[in-house]
Design a protein around this motif. Structure first.
Motif, PDB file in Angstrom:
ATOM      1  N   GLN A  63      -7.926   6.572  -3.393  1.00  0.00           N
ATOM      2  CA  GLN A  63      -8.506   6.463  -4.730  1.00  0.00           C
ATOM      3  C   GLN A  63      -9.483   7.591  -5.037  1.00  0.00           C
ATOM      4  O   GLN A  63      -9.499   8.121  -6.142  1.00  0.00           O
ATOM      5  N   THR A  78     -10.324   3.112 -11.030  1.00  0.00           N
ATOM      6  CA  THR A  78     -10.138   1.747 -10.530  1.00  0.00           C
ATOM      7  C   THR A  78      -9.636   0.847 -11.646  1.00  0.00           C
ATOM      8  O   THR A  78      -8.719   0.040 -11.437  1.00  0.00           O
ATOM      9  N   ARG A  92      -1.992  -0.983  -3.448  1.00  0.00           N
ATOM     10  CA  ARG A  92      -3.153  -0.431  -2.754  1.00  0.00           C
ATOM     11  C   ARG A  92      -3.338  -1.204  -1.462  1.00  0.00           C
ATOM     12  O   ARG A  92      -3.158  -2.413  -1.423  1.00  0.00           O
TER      13      ARG A  92
END
Length: 155
Positions: A63, A78, A92
């Motif tokens: 990320q 996010t 994820r």
């Protein structure tokens, strides 16, 4: 636009030419809206396209790396990843080497969405290039690079 021009017309020497920054801003916004619409027509958005494109060009991405490559804050990414994960475009998982890091991977649906958005982006680029010769495109790219350099940005 006429009001902007009339204000500048009084301040600028003749012959009057609108400030290039205003013209660039107007055209940039117009092109951005049109690109957003083109992506929207195939079920996408600019944040989704940028995320998918970055994931395809950076084979292993976490990320933090994605946010840096796209040029957005981690919290904004996010938010986008949450929506994309809900839509089944990516997964994820924790990095087994460093549990604080989330690794992001495309799903089959994410791959299909990438291809759909890529086709829309290529078609939009073709539309933008319509009527320009290769030499004119090269000159435009050079001019944009100079504008970027003039304001301290690399294009």
């Amino acid at each position: 636009m006429l009001q902007e021009n009339s204000c500048y017309r009084r301040l600028m020497p003749s012959p009057f030419r609108p400030p290039i920054g205003l013209t660039l801003h107007r055209i940039s916004r117009q092109a951005s809206r049109a690109f957003d619409e083109a992506l929207g027509e195939v079920g996408g958005s600019l944040p989704v396209w940028l995320t998918l494109l970055t994931m395809k060009t950076h084979k292993s991405a976490n990320q933090r790396e994605l946010a840096a490559a796209i040029g957005i804050q981690g919290a904004t990414l996010t938010h986008h990843l949450n929506g994309m994960e809900t839509d089944g475009l990516l997964t994820r998982r924790r990095d087994p080497v460093n549990r604080r890091v989330h690794l992001v991977e495309l799903t089959a649906a994410g791959e299909a969405t990438f291809l759909r958005l890529r086709d829309a982006a290529v078609a939009f680029d073709k539309k933008l290039r319509a009527g320009f010769s290769d030499d004119e495109i090269a000159a435009l790219e050079q001019a944009l690079a100079k504008l970027g350099a003039n304001v301290g940005e690399r294009v």
